[in-house]
Every structure is written in C-alpha cells, then in structure tokens.
Write an enzyme that holds these catalytic residues in place. Structure first.
Site, PDB file in Angstrom:
ATOM      1  N   ASP A   1       0.857  -1.186   0.000  1.00 52.56           N
ATOM      2  CA  ASP A   1       0.000   0.000   0.000  1.00 52.56           C
ATOM      3  C   ASP A   1       0.888   1.228   0.000  1.00 52.56           C
ATOM      4  OD1 ASP A   1       0.840  -0.127   2.661  1.00 52.56           O
ATOM      5  OD2 ASP A   1      -1.073   0.545   3.465  1.00 52.56           O
TER       6      ASP A   1
ATOM      7  N   TYR B   1       3.011   4.720   0.706  1.00 55.23           N
ATOM      8  CA  TYR B   1       3.674   5.333   1.854  1.00 55.23           C
ATOM      9  C   TYR B   1       2.648   6.169   2.616  1.00 55.23           C
ATOM     10  CZ  TYR B   1       8.064   4.278  -0.657  1.00 55.23           C
ATOM     11  OH  TYR B   1       9.108   3.660  -1.302  1.00 55.23           O
TER      12      TYR B   1
ATOM     13  N   PHE C   1       6.627   2.175  -4.490  1.00 56.18           N
ATOM     14  CA  PHE C   1       8.015   2.433  -4.098  1.00 56.18           C
ATOM     15  C   PHE C   1       8.532   3.823  -4.472  1.00 56.18           C
ATOM     16  CE2 PHE C   1       7.797  -2.240  -4.425  1.00 56.18           C
ATOM     17  CZ  PHE C   1       8.217  -2.573  -3.146  1.00 56.18           C
TER      18      PHE C   1
ATOM     19  N   HIS D   1      11.200  -8.898   0.540  1.00 59.57           N
ATOM     20  CA  HIS D   1      10.940  -7.475   0.329  1.00 59.57           C
ATOM     21  C   HIS D   1      12.232  -6.670   0.493  1.00 59.57           C
ATOM     22  CE1 HIS D   1       9.090  -3.499   1.091  1.00 59.57           C
ATOM     23  NE2 HIS D   1       8.061  -3.970   0.436  1.00 59.57           N
TER      24      HIS D   1
END
Length: 222
Positions: free
Chosen positions: A64, A66, A77, A186
C-alpha cells in the site's frame, strides 16, 4: 466510463460499474473528506495512467502507499522529487547498482520506469496518514487482483517482480506460461539481507525481455 484515460478503462469497465467498486468509492469519498489520505486524489490511478495495459512489460507489485506526508505519488516504491528516498527504495537502488551497475539516483521518482512499461502497482491504492494498511479490505484488493489477472491474460511475455509475502501471495493469480515470475524477500531493511540483495531481478528481467524480442528496461533513473 473514462476513469483512467487509456485502454485500462475498457479492460476494467465491468469493475468500475460493480457494486463493490461503488462501495469503495463511497468509502473513499468519506475518507478524503474527513481524514488525511494518501496519495492525493489526483494521483489515485497514477500507475495505470502512466503505464497503459498495452504498454505494460514489467509489473513491480507493492503493498500500500507510503503513509507519511508528501511521499505517496501513486507509483509503488516511488516518491516525488525533493522527498528523501525511503529505506526500501534505497535498497532497490543498491541492488540496481550491484546487478546492473546503475549509479545512485539523486531522487526517488520512478516515473522514468513507468513510462517504459513498468507498472508500479500497489495491491491497495490508498492509505490514511500514519496508518499503514488502513485501507485494506475495503475493495482495492478485488480491483488490483483483476488488474493482475488481466495482465496474466496478455499474449505478449511479461515479467512479474514479487517482493515480500503479500506480493508473492499473488502468484496464485498467474498461470500464463509465457510470463516470467521472479520472487524474493521485500527490499525493506528488515528483510533485504535475506534474499533481496543479490536476486539479480533487474538483469534477469532484461534478459527475458530481450530473449522475447522486446526492448529491455533502462533501469538507470534519470
């Protein structure tokens, strides 16, 4: 119905008229009216607007947005120019340097990738300020699962980069043997050293695209 402004409108036409989507829109209208929500509404579908269905060659799946002020811009990202790159993005840049020899960029805006056919998609497209995953389970997952499924149906080869458990769980939506699926932990500082660093996903992506007669991605952020 024009929501995105490109071929995604036709691909997702039935979703935009579905009851769950109408409920999601009502929820979002109330959230944007009464809370601080990211990204700003004008960037809600930035990923789909920047990278059309036809143009998509690579999918980088995030979770989801930031949830701190000024960071989210509708691309997984990515942060706007002038905003410090978050730790996960710094680790992505480190892997790029190791894998492809890319120089560390001076900013965290990944629009250059999006414009080359890299769909920077989150599984949930909005979030309350300071509350990660606060907009999960309100309908976004239904829409983004459909997006992933429609991409899986594409005849042209695609590369899916699945980083972290939530993204890797979406592998069950992918069955087209023409596509390449690359998985790893991740890029978060909590997990990057357990297999994200050294995964060579960027060079492997370009090798696959080239082998299938497609233009590779210029990963060097400009």
């Amino acid at each position: 119905m024009r929501i995105i402004g490109n071929d995604w409108d036709e691909v997702l036409q039935s979703e935009f008229t579905a009851p769950y989507y109408q409920q999601l829109r009502a929820f979002l209208d109330e959230e944007y009216r009464t809370r601080t929500v990211f990204p700003p509404a004008k960037f809600l579908y930035n990923a789909l607007r920047r990278t059309s269905y036809a143009a998509t060659k690579v999918v980088i799946l995030g979770q989801d947005p930031y949830h701190e002020k000024g960071q989210a811009m509708g691309l997984s990202f990515s942060v706007p120019r002038g905003v410090p790159a978050p730790p996960s993005l710094i680790n992505i840049y480190k892997e790029l340097a190791s894998d492809c020899g890319c120089q560390m960029p001076s900013h965290g805006d990944l629009t250059y990738w999006a414009d080359q056919g890299v769909l920077l998609l989150n599984t949930v497209l909005t979030v309350r300020e300071g509350q990660a995953f606060s907009h999960a389970k309100h309908g976004w997952e239904t829409l983004t699962d459909r997006i992933i499924g429609e991409l899986d149906h594409k005849d042209a080869p695609l590369v899916f980069l699945l980083w972290g458990r939530p993204a890797r769980e979406k592998k069950k939506l992918l069955s087209n043997p023409k596509h390449l699926i690359l998985e790893s932990p991740h890029p978060s500082p909590l997990s990057a050293h357990y297999g994200f660093f050294g995964n060579h996903h960027f060079s492997k992506t370009n090798q696959y695209l080239t082998a299938n007669g497609l233009t590779p991605i210029d990963w060097q952020i400009r």
